[in-house]
Design a protein around this motif. Structure first.
Motif, mmCIF file in Angstrom:
data_model
loop_
_atom_site.group_PDB
_atom_site.id
_atom_site.type_symbol
_atom_site.label_atom_id
_atom_site.label_comp_id
_atom_site.label_asym_id
_atom_site.label_seq_id
_atom_site.Cartn_x
_atom_site.Cartn_y
_atom_site.Cartn_z
ATOM 1 N N VAL A 96 -6.110 3.342 -2.870
ATOM 2 C CA VAL A 96 -5.198 2.208 -2.976
ATOM 3 C C VAL A 96 -5.936 1.020 -2.373
ATOM 4 O O VAL A 96 -6.362 1.075 -1.220
ATOM 5 N N ARG A 112 0.638 3.921 -2.966
ATOM 6 C CA ARG A 112 0.288 5.305 -2.631
ATOM 7 C C ARG A 112 1.298 6.266 -3.255
ATOM 8 O O ARG A 112 0.918 7.276 -3.856
ATOM 9 N N ASN A 171 0.833 -1.213 0.000
ATOM 10 C CA ASN A 171 0.000 0.000 0.000
ATOM 11 C C ASN A 171 0.866 1.262 0.000
ATOM 12 O O ASN A 171 0.495 2.272 -0.603
ATOM 13 N N ASP A 172 2.055 1.205 0.680
ATOM 14 C CA ASP A 172 2.953 2.374 0.681
ATOM 15 C C ASP A 172 3.456 2.664 -0.728
ATOM 16 O O ASP A 172 3.480 3.813 -1.178
ATOM 17 N N VAL A 202 -3.600 0.747 -7.726
ATOM 18 C CA VAL A 202 -3.873 2.189 -7.770
ATOM 19 C C VAL A 202 -5.210 2.375 -8.485
ATOM 20 O O VAL A 202 -5.380 1.894 -9.609
ATOM 21 N N GLU A 204 -7.170 2.375 1.247
ATOM 22 C CA GLU A 204 -6.753 3.670 1.800
ATOM 23 C C GLU A 204 -6.904 4.695 0.692
ATOM 24 O O GLU A 204 -6.570 4.406 -0.464
ATOM 25 N N SER A 205 -7.418 5.890 1.039
ATOM 26 C CA SER A 205 -7.695 6.834 -0.047
ATOM 27 C C SER A 205 -7.318 8.251 0.327
ATOM 28 O O SER A 205 -7.141 8.582 1.501
#
Ligand code: BTN
Length: 257
Positions: A130, A22, A18-19, A64, A118-119
């Motif tokens: 993401v 992002r 996720n990192d 993404v 996560e957004s």
């Protein structure tokens, strides 16, 4: 309209996919870019949990997304991902998955997959999201803190499955349900309710931010909240929290419908 996974970035070891996704989203990467890692050193889950990510044993990836959605409607993305994972486990591996609201995928009552969306928000709309998905694929054992609650596809099928065997069928289902989330969110909600034994008539306890809530599930709202009927008959919409089945005391009836 780009396809999810049309570009796949394969990495050995990352903190969290996720990192990486992002960072790609922030630097303008197009929708659909997929980051897959063999290992995560700081895999994370919802509500501050970590995600066990030993090398080569699980599928760890993040997409993404640039959804044309209002931030208030973004819960459907998580539900769409849960539906896609459930259909993949059924269709490609003949498993009988269950979905615990909002995004825990269970097989034989144990967790096999989790989803973390996560957004970033701009005004009232999503700038990007993401979608991170972890699937326990080839594990034959788990760390002591999750040994009672986790399982893997290999353990459940007794077949030697590799993380890569899961990615392609899952990307195909994600494409379908992501498009549905954008154009026909009602269909996502309806399919989620079909696939989840928790959706209706389930006696639950929810650890919500305002304290524990007890009641019986009555399906999902159009926005993806879990509707729980309290003992008073009041219907409460839960937007975040940890759901567990309420223990039934000896002599107490468990049927609730
Ligand atoms: C949960 O069940 O709480 C969500 C778990 C999500 C794990 C995946 S693995 C790929 C992506 N990277 C992360 O750090 N988390 C998600």
């Amino acid at each position: 309209m780009p396809t999810l996974g049309s570009t796949i970035l394969r990495l050995e070891s990352v903190t969290s996919t996720n990192d990486i996704a992002r960072d790609l989203a922030v630097s303008g990467s197009p929708e659909g870019c997929c980051v897959v890692a063999k290992e995560q050193t700081a895999g994370r889950g919802r509500q501050g949990h970590s995600w066990s990510s030993p090398p080569g044993e699980g599928l760890y990836f993040s997409l993404v997304l640039r959804p044309t959605l209002k931030a208030a409607d973004s819960a459907v993305l998580t539900l769409a991902a849960a539906v896609a994972v459930a259909e993949t486990l059924k269709g490609a591996f003949q498993l009988q998955p269950d979905i615990k609201w909002p995004n825990d995928l269970l097989v034989s009552g144990r967790k096999v997959s989790g989803i973390l969306v996560e957004s970033a928000i701009e005004g009232d709309r999503l700038q990007y999201a993401v979608m991170g998905i972890g699937i326990n694929v080839a594990q034959s054992s788990f760390p002591s803190d999750i040994v009672q609650s986790a399982t893997s596809i290999t353990l459940e099928t007794s077949r030697a499955i590799l993380p890569d065997d899961v990615l392609n069928p899952l990307l195909e289902r994600l494409e379908h349900w992501y498009r549905a989330a954008l154009s026909q969110p009602k269909n996502v909600i309806a399919r989620w309710e079909q696939l989840s034994s928790y959706a209706r008539g389930c006696d639950v306890r929810v650890e919500s931010s305002s304290g524990p809530i007890h009641g019986v599930t009555r399906g999902l709202s159009p926005g993806g909240a879990l509707i729980v009927e309290l003992a008073s008959g009041q219907l409460k919409e839960i937007v975040s929290g940890e759901v567990s089945l309420r223990a039934v005391r000896p002599g107490q009836l468990s049927a609730v419908e």
